[in-house]
Scaffold this motif. Structure first.
Motif, PDB file in Angstrom:
ATOM      1  N   PRO A 118       0.962  -1.297   0.043  1.00  0.00           N
ATOM      2  CA  PRO A 118      -0.181  -0.195  -0.063  1.00  0.00           C
ATOM      3  C   PRO A 118       0.596   1.157   0.015  1.00  0.00           C
ATOM      4  O   PRO A 118       2.047   1.209   0.026  1.00  0.00           O
ATOM      5  CB  PRO A 118      -0.891  -0.185   1.241  1.00  0.00           C
ATOM      6  CG  PRO A 118      -0.229  -1.066   2.164  1.00  0.00           C
ATOM      7  CD  PRO A 118       0.707  -1.948   1.234  1.00  0.00           C
ATOM      8  N   ALA A 119       0.163   2.551  -0.205  1.00  0.00           N
ATOM      9  CA  ALA A 119       0.985   3.729  -0.186  1.00  0.00           C
ATOM     10  C   ALA A 119       1.711   3.788   1.127  1.00  0.00           C
ATOM     11  O   ALA A 119       1.828   3.130   2.279  1.00  0.00           O
ATOM     12  CB  ALA A 119      -0.104   4.901  -0.078  1.00  0.00           C
ATOM     13  N   GLN A 120       2.910   4.532   0.539  1.00  0.00           N
ATOM     14  CA  GLN A 120       4.124   4.705   1.542  1.00  0.00           C
ATOM     15  C   GLN A 120       3.843   5.885   2.299  1.00  0.00           C
ATOM     16  O   GLN A 120       4.363   7.111   1.940  1.00  0.00           O
ATOM     17  CB  GLN A 120       5.382   4.590   0.757  1.00  0.00           C
ATOM     18  CG  GLN A 120       6.630   4.205   1.771  1.00  0.00           C
ATOM     19  CD  GLN A 120       7.688   4.296   0.773  1.00  0.00           C
ATOM     20  OE1 GLN A 120       8.242   5.031   0.257  1.00  0.00           O
ATOM     21  NE2 GLN A 120       8.331   3.011   1.031  1.00  0.00           N
ATOM     22  N   ALA A 121       3.111   6.143   3.150  1.00  0.00           N
ATOM     23  CA  ALA A 121       2.674   7.476   3.700  1.00  0.00           C
ATOM     24  C   ALA A 121       3.299   8.059   4.974  1.00  0.00           C
ATOM     25  O   ALA A 121       2.932   9.238   5.514  1.00  0.00           O
ATOM     26  CB  ALA A 121       1.488   7.340   4.125  1.00  0.00           C
ATOM     27  N   SER A 122       4.389   7.161   5.609  1.00  0.00           N
ATOM     28  CA  SER A 122       5.111   7.740   6.803  1.00  0.00           C
ATOM     29  C   SER A 122       6.538   7.611   6.537  1.00  0.00           C
ATOM     30  O   SER A 122       6.962   6.610   5.907  1.00  0.00           O
ATOM     31  CB  SER A 122       4.610   6.980   8.021  1.00  0.00           C
ATOM     32  OG  SER A 122       4.976   5.706   7.988  1.00  0.00           O
ATOM     33  N   ALA A 123       7.275   8.212   7.485  1.00  0.00           N
ATOM     34  CA  ALA A 123       8.784   8.159   7.457  1.00  0.00           C
ATOM     35  C   ALA A 123       8.949   6.625   7.756  1.00  0.00           C
ATOM     36  O   ALA A 123       9.944   5.958   7.468  1.00  0.00           O
ATOM     37  CB  ALA A 123       9.305   9.074   8.494  1.00  0.00           C
ATOM     38  N   GLN A 124       8.113   6.048   8.843  1.00  0.00           N
ATOM     39  CA  GLN A 124       8.544   4.777   9.262  1.00  0.00           C
ATOM     40  C   GLN A 124       8.215   3.821   8.151  1.00  0.00           C
ATOM     41  O   GLN A 124       9.183   2.814   8.077  1.00  0.00           O
ATOM     42  CB  GLN A 124       7.353   4.339  10.529  1.00  0.00           C
ATOM     43  CG  GLN A 124       7.679   4.759  11.615  1.00  0.00           C
ATOM     44  CD  GLN A 124       7.672   6.420  11.817  1.00  0.00           C
ATOM     45  OE1 GLN A 124       6.906   7.115  10.897  1.00  0.00           O
ATOM     46  NE2 GLN A 124       8.092   7.110  12.795  1.00  0.00           N
ATOM     47  N   ALA A 125       7.245   4.083   7.344  1.00  0.00           N
ATOM     48  CA  ALA A 125       7.029   3.175   5.804  1.00  0.00           C
ATOM     49  C   ALA A 125       8.223   3.012   5.213  1.00  0.00           C
ATOM     50  O   ALA A 125       8.574   1.921   4.674  1.00  0.00           O
ATOM     51  CB  ALA A 125       5.811   3.565   5.056  1.00  0.00           C
ATOM     52  N   VAL A 126       9.032   4.065   4.903  1.00  0.00           N
ATOM     53  CA  VAL A 126      10.151   4.301   4.162  1.00  0.00           C
ATOM     54  C   VAL A 126      11.268   3.188   4.742  1.00  0.00           C
ATOM     55  O   VAL A 126      11.618   2.341   3.840  1.00  0.00           O
ATOM     56  CB  VAL A 126      10.902   5.598   4.041  1.00  0.00           C
ATOM     57  CG1 VAL A 126      11.811   5.581   3.296  1.00  0.00           C
ATOM     58  CG2 VAL A 126       9.773   6.504   3.483  1.00  0.00           C
ATOM     59  N   GLU A 127      11.530   3.142   5.986  1.00  0.00           N
ATOM     60  CA  GLU A 127      12.677   2.316   6.451  1.00  0.00           C
ATOM     61  C   GLU A 127      11.983   1.129   6.597  1.00  0.00           C
ATOM     62  O   GLU A 127      12.750   0.013   6.134  1.00  0.00           O
ATOM     63  CB  GLU A 127      12.412   2.824   7.927  1.00  0.00           C
ATOM     64  CG  GLU A 127      12.991   4.372   8.420  1.00  0.00           C
ATOM     65  CD  GLU A 127      14.431   4.375   8.546  1.00  0.00           C
ATOM     66  OE1 GLU A 127      15.160   3.268   8.626  1.00  0.00           O
ATOM     67  OE2 GLU A 127      15.034   5.457   8.394  1.00  0.00           O
ATOM     68  N   VAL A 128      10.734   0.760   6.892  1.00  0.00           N
ATOM     69  CA  VAL A 128      10.322  -0.427   6.847  1.00  0.00           C
ATOM     70  C   VAL A 128      10.346  -1.238   5.429  1.00  0.00           C
ATOM     71  O   VAL A 128      10.715  -2.414   5.399  1.00  0.00           O
ATOM     72  CB  VAL A 128       8.809  -0.679   7.462  1.00  0.00           C
ATOM     73  CG1 VAL A 128       8.283  -2.262   7.394  1.00  0.00           C
ATOM     74  CG2 VAL A 128       8.913  -0.328   8.883  1.00  0.00           C
ATOM     75  N   ASP A 129      10.021  -0.578   4.406  1.00  0.00           N
ATOM     76  CA  ASP A 129      10.058  -1.101   3.180  1.00  0.00           C
ATOM     77  C   ASP A 129      11.286  -1.350   2.798  1.00  0.00           C
ATOM     78  O   ASP A 129      11.587  -2.158   1.984  1.00  0.00           O
ATOM     79  CB  ASP A 129       9.292  -0.020   2.070  1.00  0.00           C
ATOM     80  CG  ASP A 129       7.788  -0.012   2.413  1.00  0.00           C
ATOM     81  OD1 ASP A 129       7.291  -0.494   3.365  1.00  0.00           O
ATOM     82  OD2 ASP A 129       7.062   0.575   1.625  1.00  0.00           O
ATOM     83  N   GLU A 130      12.232  -0.438   2.965  1.00  0.00           N
ATOM     84  CA  GLU A 130      13.807  -0.634   2.705  1.00  0.00           C
ATOM     85  C   GLU A 130      14.237  -2.059   3.187  1.00  0.00           C
ATOM     86  O   GLU A 130      14.842  -2.793   2.771  1.00  0.00           O
ATOM     87  CB  GLU A 130      14.679   0.376   3.244  1.00  0.00           C
ATOM     88  CG  GLU A 130      15.865   0.824   2.608  1.00  0.00           C
ATOM     89  CD  GLU A 130      15.844   0.714   1.203  1.00  0.00           C
ATOM     90  OE1 GLU A 130      16.503   0.004   0.297  1.00  0.00           O
ATOM     91  OE2 GLU A 130      14.921   1.667   0.460  1.00  0.00           O
ATOM     92  N   LEU A 131      13.950  -2.429   4.492  1.00  0.00           N
ATOM     93  CA  LEU A 131      13.825  -3.507   5.198  1.00  0.00           C
ATOM     94  C   LEU A 131      13.422  -4.788   4.410  1.00  0.00           C
ATOM     95  O   LEU A 131      14.023  -5.739   4.296  1.00  0.00           O
ATOM     96  CB  LEU A 131      13.575  -3.292   6.809  1.00  0.00           C
ATOM     97  CG  LEU A 131      13.802  -4.790   7.463  1.00  0.00           C
ATOM     98  CD1 LEU A 131      15.246  -5.143   7.607  1.00  0.00           C
ATOM     99  CD2 LEU A 131      12.985  -4.720   8.917  1.00  0.00           C
TER     100      LEU A 131
END
Ligand SMILES: [Cu+2]
Ligand SMILES: [Cu+2]
Lengths: 568, 398
Positions: free
Chosen positions: B42-55
């Motif tokens: 789903p959309a990457q809507a938070s700073a946390q999402a960016v980190e988690v998606d990278e992981l």
């Protein structure tokens, strides 16, 4: 009365006869008890399967349609999960364990035959209680039964649910004690721990896990029952209790329960891959010891089920232990691949399901490592990603291996071969049905679909329809197995003592084995997987000379002379 | 795997080439899987999402490579080592290979070590406290989300004179003069560091915003918290991820006739828009509530302060719940009076909310929470609110 045209001298002269009545009574013969466990478990598999089909029918559309309300849906998956775990997979391994551990040890029976029968007879009442719970305010808190939903907000059926699981728990503890004592004390002369078949090793590791873990389930259930009926507040913060107490104790049992459900399967796949590729198991010790390692480390990882509820500081230690489990599991997978490499792979039903298991289980292993990673788990926790993960482990792992074990050992239990062509159809449908049922669920979870919901956002419908259709194929594939068993029992090809030309001791007696299993004391071959040597061939030929011929090894019946039944 | 005769040097050097090529193909495949799959998130809507998606991408690369390795070896073996028709001989008696076994123990061990360290690092960054974080409250109740904000006097719209507030509102001001806003949807803006403090009125719920990649359980007897920083304007669904009863599936943001219903996170593009579209009008409506009790009741119910909307249908407010009876025309439902023994509709409605278990509408179970008059009790609803709600419900006669 018929005979097979075998060289005389074999014990396997009589056509195997099926006597249903002996399975309906109290019996202390481990083989009868094994079959009793198996048939009971298959019965509950059907019930749990029907519930799964209803769940998938409901999920064909985003709105409620098959069931009347959310509560009915909650009952469906609560019963589905509970039945599949406690009344299908766990008893089914007890079935194979009971039947084959004594045979593989060359023993006449289990160490405590009476206790063995008693453990089995706890199951039917437990199953009946579970089904009755449906009628008195059915359990609807999921198989995990988290308080306060399961205490302050559920009907009386929840109490019955807990009582029923108590009985299953007692049954499996008694069974485990029996296995441990049997394996420790009843090995034949010349069979040290490291000459035991790997299935026996796996049953040992499983029994130890059961013995250490199941008392915690009993403890949790007891507290739950007390909270429900006598006003205690173990799980109620208003009275000084704590809702996380349940989660900790429950998962302290229920994570190891995953190994209770998969370790015997690891034993089966080791037997099957080696025997049906005619090659020694690769890294015997590593496989045997990794079972133990998994069983032990398995006790330190429980709180990975609580990554969204556990105190944040405590999550990291459980991530570390959960990651460690991947190593012994990997060793097993690589060892099985190493066994296949260079072998002579025969695509029997047993082998197909073991190969299918390796191929599906690895996906469950990979998603398992992902779930152990706390930050990623936070996103997919309690979603369809998790549903997918544990079905890859418990269906792609355990159930595939139960199928494999059925194809491998049915001839020993009934004296008749299963039809290999039907086995192949069964396998293809199961494999494809399974993959398309559970793989898309990974995507659903990542995209945002939580588990345990009857209604969902409309954008998830496409994948859900795919999943449901595949699940119907998966459900239907089971009918082929049942049909195969049915026609095999009626007119299947006579198996003979050792149709797979295997080296473990259960194949050194007739199929089915006589009342006390062996005529005389069987002498184990020094290596249960010592294929590829002259000595092994001589050992197998000697069995054949003594007990008569067996159905052919290859899946292609035209290539071999089968023992022909005459005179019927 | 040198199980075949590794005698001739020519053979073994070509084997090495094959192993290297296969290894490269597997690693490339892992990368390919990792690049293609996250487009499904789903959309990457938070700073946390960016980190988690990278992981996640990292996990997928490794997972994808292992997947290809195992399936590849399996497929190769199945084709290459299948028993030819009529071949009843055995394979070679090979029992193992210590080097190989060491390698396939050591490599996975190193891999999980790296994954663990990386995950730990992401974990600490995604939940690190921020210096200027805003704190808001989340209340989970079967089966709705409610968000509460304390608005301090300095955040009131500029033209508000506190001395001019109606007396009953004055009485509700906290010691520092702040008021509480209540809403079904959580409003924030890009770049605002948010910390949510969460409590539940009844069972365990789990607050999940898939687009933010955050999730945290609400536990009876505890206050739990979760942090995130939105980076993309938009509306993002809130989902309950922990089974909480019959309406569990309804405890998520929904779109009904184009309107947002239930739990949503609304991220405004900037602070100014957030103030203009949410904070100021909402603050004013709390500071100067409608005099008319019917209007006031409507405002209270529409704010989502109480979780009625997931269970009841009411066209006037756009509710579509089906767990309880429809409230359309409830004001004229006089047939309830005989059945319940109440003298008039006002008392009946009052009692349906204060003591819903006492009389059950035929065909429905005892599922409605009891809304209590004392702040110390769960599901607190002050008498003043209840009177306004009843007045509003009485006005719903068709
Ligand atoms: Cu676990
Ligand atoms: Cu909820």
């Amino acid at each position: 009365m018929a005979t097979i045209s075998a060289p005389v001298g074999g014990a396997q002269l009589e056509r195997p006869k099926l006597q249903i009545s002996q399975y309906l009574r109290w019996s202390v013969d481990h083989k009868v008890i094994g079959v009793q466990y198996g048939v009971t478990a298959l019965f509950f598999f059907i019930i749990g399967g029907i519930l799964a089909m209803l769940i998938r029918a409901e999920l064909l559309t985003p709105a409620l349609d098959v069931v009347a309300n959310g509560q009915e849906y909650n009952v469906l998956f609560t019963m589905h999960g509970t039945i599949m775990i406690f009344l299908w997979i766990i008893p089914m391994w007890a079935a194979f364990g009971n039947y084959f551990v004594p045979l593989m040890l060359g023993a006449k029976d289990m160490a405590f035959p009476w206790l063995n029968a008693f453990a089995f007879w706890l199951l039917p009442p437990s199953g009946i209680l579970m089904l009755l719970a449906y009628f008195i305010g059915p359990p609807e808190a999921g198989w995990t039964a988290y308080p306060p939903l399961s205490t302050l907000f559920s009907g009386d059926g929840q109490t019955l649910w807990a009582v029923s699981l108590h009985l299953v728990g007692i049954s499996s503890i008694l069974g485990a004690i029996n296995f441990i004592v049997t394996i420790k004390n009843m090995r034949p002369a010349g069979m040290g721990y490291f000459q035991m078949p790997l299935f026996v090793w796996a049953m040992l590791a499983q029994a130890i896990t059961i013995l250490l873990a199941t008392p915690f389930l009993a403890g949790a259930l007891t507290l739950l029952i007390l909270d429900r009926i006598s006003g205690t507040t173990f799980f109620n913060p208003a009275g000084g209790g704590d809702v996380l107490l349940w989660q900790n104790v429950f998962w302290f049992y229920s994570h190891p329960a995953v190994y209770i459900m998969i370790l015997p399967g690891f034993g089966v796949v080791s037997e099957v891959i080696s025997t049906h590729s005619r090659k020694p198991i690769f890294g015997y010790r590593a496989i045997a010891l990794s079972s133990l390692a998994i069983a032990i480390v398995g006790f330190t990882v429980w709180a990975h089920h609580m990554f969204t509820s556990l105190t944040p500081e405590l999550r990291i230690p459980f991530m570390i232990t959960s990651m460690i489990i991947a190593v012994p599991t990997g060793i097993k997978i690589f060892s099985w691949l190493g066994t296949l490499w260079g072998g002579k792979i025969h695509f029997t039903g047993a082998m197909l399901f073991s190969l299918g298991m390796v191929s599906m289980f690895v996906i469950g292993g990979i998603t398992g490592v992902m779930l152990a990673s706390v930050p990623f788990d936070i996103h997919v926790h309690d979603t369809y990603f998790v549903v997918s993960h544990f079905h890859f482990v418990l269906f792609g792992g355990s159930v595939f291996l139960i199928y494999s074990a059925i194809y491998h050992w049915f001839p020993k239990i009934t004296g008749r071969m299963l039809d290999e062509r039907l086995a192949r159809i069964h396998f293809v449908l199961t494999y494809l049905g399974f993959f398309f049922t559970f793989f898309p669920q990974n995507l659903l979870g990542m995209l945002g679909m939580p588990r345990r919901v009857a209604v969902y956002a409309p954008e998830f419908q496409g994948l859900n329809v795919l999943v449901s259709i595949a699940s119907f194929v998966l459900g239907a594939s089971l009918l082929i197995l049942f049909y195969n068993m049915y026609i095999s029992l009626r007119r299947g090809q006579i198996a003979g003592p050792n149709p797979w030309r295997a080296l473990t001791l259960e194949w050194t007696t007739t199929s089915p084995p006589p009342a006390h299993n062996f005529i005389g004391d069987p002498v184990p071959f020094d290596d249960p997987y010592g294929y590829g040597t002259e000595a092994a061939k001589a050992y197998i030929d000697a069995i054949e000379r003594r007990l008569g011929p067996s159905a052919p090894l290859s899946t292609d019946p035209r290539r071999h002379e089968a023992p022909v039944a005459v005179g019927d | 795997m040198n199980v075949r005769n590794p005698n001739s040097s020519g053979r073994s050097s070509s084997a090495i080439i094959w192993i290297v090529l296969a290894g490269l193909a597997i690693i490339a495949g892992g990368f390919l899987i990792a690049t293609l799959t996250p487009s499904l998130l789903p959309a990457q809507a938070s700073a946390q999402a960016v980190e988690v998606d990278e992981l996640f991408r990292f996990l997928l690369t490794i997972g994808g490579a292992i997947f290809l390795l195992v399936q590849g070896v399996l497929a190769f073996s199945v084709v290459r080592f299948r028993a030819r028709a009529g071949d009843t001989s055995d394979g070679p008696p090979i029992h193992g290979n210590t080097t190989l076994e060491f390698v396939w123990t050591a490599i996975p061990a190193v891999i999980v070590l790296v994954i663990t360290i990386y995950s730990y690092q992401v974990w600490t960054t995604t939940r690190a406290p921020q210096p200027n974080e805003t704190v808001a409250g989340v209340v989970g109740a079967r089966f709705a989300w409610t968000f509460t904000y304390d608005v301090a006097p300095e955040d009131f719209p500029a033209d508000v004179d506190i001395a001019q507030l109606p007396e009953n509102v004055q009485a509700t001001l906290a010691e520092n003069g702040s008021i509480q806003l209540v809403s079904n949807q959580f409003h924030t803006y890009v770049g605002q560091d948010v910390r949510l403090e969460m409590v539940t009125e009844d069972v365990i719920h789990s607050f999940w915003v898939p687009s933010m990649r955050i999730k945290q359980d609400l536990l009876p007897g505890r206050v739990t918290e979760v942090r995130f920083t939105p980076i993309e304007p938009g509306v993002y669904r809130v989902v309950c991820a922990e089974l909480c009863g019959s309406g569990h599936g309804d405890m998520a943001g929904q779109i009904v006739n184009g309107n947002l219903v239930g739990g949503w996170v609304i991220v405004h593009p900037d602070e100014e828009t957030y103030r203009r579209e949410f904070l100021e009008p909402e603050t004013l409506s709390v500071l100067f509530p409608p005099e008319d009790p019917v209007e006031l009741g409507r405002q209270i119910l529409a704010s989502g302060r109480y979780p009625c909307n997931t269970c009841h249908t009411l066209d006037d407010l756009g509710w579509v719940g089906t767990i309880g009876p429809s409230l359309n025309g409830i004001g004229a439902r006089t047939q309830r009076l005989d059945a319940s023994g109440h003298p008039d509709m006002e008392t009946y409605l009052h009692e349906s909310i204060r003591n819903p278990g006492a009389y059950l509408v035929p065909g429905f179970g005892n599922l409605m929470p009891q809304f209590n008059p004392e702040p110390t009790q769960p599901n607190y609803m002050p008498e003043a609110d209840l009177e306004a709600v009843v007045a509003y419900l009485l006005s719903q006669t068709e």
